[in-house]
Scaffold this active site. Structure first.
Site, PDB file in Angstrom:
ATOM      1  N   TYR A  53      41.279  69.282 -39.064  1.00 40.97           N
ATOM      2  CA  TYR A  53      41.408  70.511 -39.855  1.00 40.97           C
ATOM      3  C   TYR A  53      42.885  70.724 -40.131  1.00 40.97           C
ATOM      4  O   TYR A  53      43.718  70.606 -39.232  1.00 40.97           O
ATOM      5  CB  TYR A  53      40.832  71.709 -39.099  1.00 40.97           C
ATOM      6  CG  TYR A  53      40.958  73.017 -39.861  1.00 40.97           C
ATOM      7  CD1 TYR A  53      40.200  73.256 -41.006  1.00 40.97           C
ATOM      8  CD2 TYR A  53      41.836  74.013 -39.434  1.00 40.97           C
ATOM      9  CE1 TYR A  53      40.311  74.451 -41.703  1.00 40.97           C
ATOM     10  CE2 TYR A  53      41.947  75.214 -40.130  1.00 40.97           C
ATOM     11  CZ  TYR A  53      41.182  75.436 -41.260  1.00 40.97           C
ATOM     12  OH  TYR A  53      41.296  76.621 -41.944  1.00 40.97           O
TER      13      TYR A  53
ATOM     14  N   ASP B 197      50.121  66.838 -38.033  1.00 43.11           N
ATOM     15  CA  ASP B 197      49.813  68.264 -37.999  1.00 43.11           C
ATOM     16  C   ASP B 197      49.666  68.645 -36.526  1.00 43.11           C
ATOM     17  O   ASP B 197      48.648  68.377 -35.901  1.00 43.11           O
ATOM     18  CB  ASP B 197      48.521  68.531 -38.773  1.00 43.11           C
ATOM     19  CG  ASP B 197      48.132  70.005 -38.758  1.00 43.11           C
ATOM     20  OD1 ASP B 197      48.723  70.782 -37.967  1.00 43.11           O
ATOM     21  OD2 ASP B 197      47.224  70.374 -39.536  1.00 43.11           O
TER      22      ASP B 197
ATOM     23  N   LYS C  21      50.654  78.186 -34.849  1.00 41.28           N
ATOM     24  CA  LYS C  21      50.009  78.787 -33.669  1.00 41.28           C
ATOM     25  C   LYS C  21      51.003  79.184 -32.563  1.00 41.28           C
ATOM     26  O   LYS C  21      51.595  80.251 -32.657  1.00 41.28           O
ATOM     27  CB  LYS C  21      48.877  77.892 -33.183  1.00 41.28           C
ATOM     28  CG  LYS C  21      47.795  77.784 -34.281  1.00 41.28           C
ATOM     29  CD  LYS C  21      46.431  77.316 -33.859  1.00 41.28           C
ATOM     30  CE  LYS C  21      45.448  77.566 -35.000  1.00 41.28           C
ATOM     31  NZ  LYS C  21      44.780  76.397 -35.522  1.00 41.28           N
TER      32      LYS C  21
END
Ligand SMILES: *Cc1c(COP(=O)(O)O)cnc(C)c1O
Length: 431
Positions: free
Chosen positions: A145, A240, A268
């Site tokens: 994702y 990522d 995050k």
């Protein structure tokens, strides 16, 4: 007007938002479709719902909350910064300090650009790779994702075709035609595709340790192979690390695994519980970003002082207190206990763990890619999720997510979780 139960709040939400949520992963559609729990607040390793019920929190807000909720030093940093301004629109000290800390502590991150979300950071890193190489194609992997920008909402095409297909309505073929999505952990497939179209590939984009089909680590040698193939064809390697950076140690998964990418994407944890993202890497590439270079990218809230202060405070706590060994030990205790209990009740379970994050797959097969992840039993997971919820343990409402242990979890929470797992597995066996 106030409501007292999750059901009352959620009924209101359904009137004014699609599906009652502001992000689909928060709905309980993947675990049976009951209304989700509406949480009033978080406290250390706990969530407390609108009716006052407490839950041990393994969601960690899908990753950012490595220090749990309301860490005093993070709260203090937010309070202090809020009094001095939340967004200013000029360079500010906290964003400069955060960029300095990130570049100083991450190998291969010479320069960084802060954004407001991981989605934006990925989208921009792809644009940068295209700008730098002058090539159009993006190679990504099934089950990873990378946020919700057009180029990464593309899944594998059918048959031998390398052209991807849309993973959402509203993605034009002009986008899907430039994205190739391949199985993770499959070097042969990657080299075969790169042999055919590698000279048109701008970047190969991956989570180094996948966190979004459940935790799926790379097979030994896989990432080094990906890097070698990528570079042999003149493309850039993008990791990522929105979930993985600062989750396993004070730095990136790339450093742990010994494979440094050309560009990193971060998010995050680096926002300390406030919205944040970042991308960066080699200086020669980052100099393509405006205003130095011709790759345009911007943001009203990018590097805002509030997120930067929270992120910086979080990084300082992580650096000074290094909670990683403790978190690993607790996650190991929990994972070992879950496997032993599964064994006791003859429930076929596969557990993938990376440090303080792990995923329990209901099935006997090793999970190494999206295909094997999908074979895990969705109905059984949904039932398990419900049983754990009823026992005061909050898990992400999808079998493709991780359990995250935070620096505020203790042996007491692990003990209580293992008791809940024991009850839940005994009921699963009986059903
Ligand atoms: C969460 C996530 C993103 C998207 O970040 P947002 O801040 O939600 O936009 C991108 N990549 C990975 C690996 C993620 O886990």
């Amino acid at each position: 007007m106030t409501s007292n139960t999750s059901a009352e709040w959620f009924a209101r939400a359904l009137h004014v938002t699609s599906g009652g949520v502001n992000s689909p992963a928060r709905s309980f559609r993947a675990v049976g479709g009951d209304p989700p729990v509406v949480m009033a607040r978080g406290e250390g390793p706990y969530l407390i719902d609108v009716a006052g019920q407490r839950y041990i929190d393994y969601l960690a807000a899908f990753g950012p909350l490595v220090l749990g909720h309301g860490h005093p030093r993070v709260v203090e940093a937010i309070r202090t910064q809020a009094l001095q301004g939340t967004v200013i629109g000029t360079p500010t000290p906290s964003e400069i300090e955060l960029a300095e800390e990130l570049t100083a502590s991450i190998t291969g991150l010479d320069m960084v650009r802060l954004t407001s979300t991981g989605t934006e950071a990925v989208m921009s890193a792809i644009r940068l790779a295209r700008a730098y190489t002058g090539r159009p194609l993006v190679v990504k992997f099934e089950g990873t994702y990378h946020g919700h920008s057009d180029a990464v909402l593309v899944k594998a095409g059918s048959g031998a075709s390398t052209v991807g297909t849309a993973d959402s309505l509203g993605i034009p073929t002009g986008v899907t035609g430039d994205v190739i999505s391949l199985p993770y952990n499959d070097l042969d497939r990657l080299s075969e595709v790169m042999r055919r179209v590698g000279d048109q590939v701008a970047c190969v984009l991956t989570e180094p340790i996948v966190g979004n089909m459940g935790i799926v680590p790379p097979e030994p040698g896989y990432l080094a192979g990906v890097k070698e193939i990528t570079h042999a064809h003149g493309a850039l390697l993008i990791f990522d690390e929105v979930i993985t950076a600062f989750r396993f140690h004070y730095g990136t998964a790339a450093e742990l695994l010994g494979v440094i990418p050309d560009l990193y994407v971060l998010g995050k944890i680096i926002g300390g519980g406030l919205p944040a993202g970042a991308y960066g890497g080699r200086r020669a590439i980052m100099e393509y970003v405006a205003p130095l270079g011709g790759m345009f990218q911007a943001g009203t809230f990018a590097g805002n002082p509030l997120s930067s202060a929270a992120g910086l405070a979080t990084l300082r706590v992580l650096k000074e207190e290094s909670p990683y060994a403790r978190m690993d030990r607790l996650a190991d205790r929990l994972a070992t206990g879950i496997l032993a209990t599964a064994d006791q009740f003859r429930i076929p379970v596969t557990l993938n763990r990376a440090g303080s994050g792990f995923t329990v797959f209901f099935g006997p097969r090793r999970v190494t890619d999206y295909e094997t992840a999908q074979q895990a039993d969705a109905t059984r997971f949904a039932r398990f999720h419900r049983l754990m919820l009823e026992r005061g343990v909050y898990l992400a409402p999808s079998r493709f997510e991780a359990w995250f242990v935070s620096a505020q979890h203790t042996d007491a929470e692990i003990d209580r979780t293992l008791t809940a797992v024991h009850d839940a597995f005994s009921m699963l066996q009986a059903e």
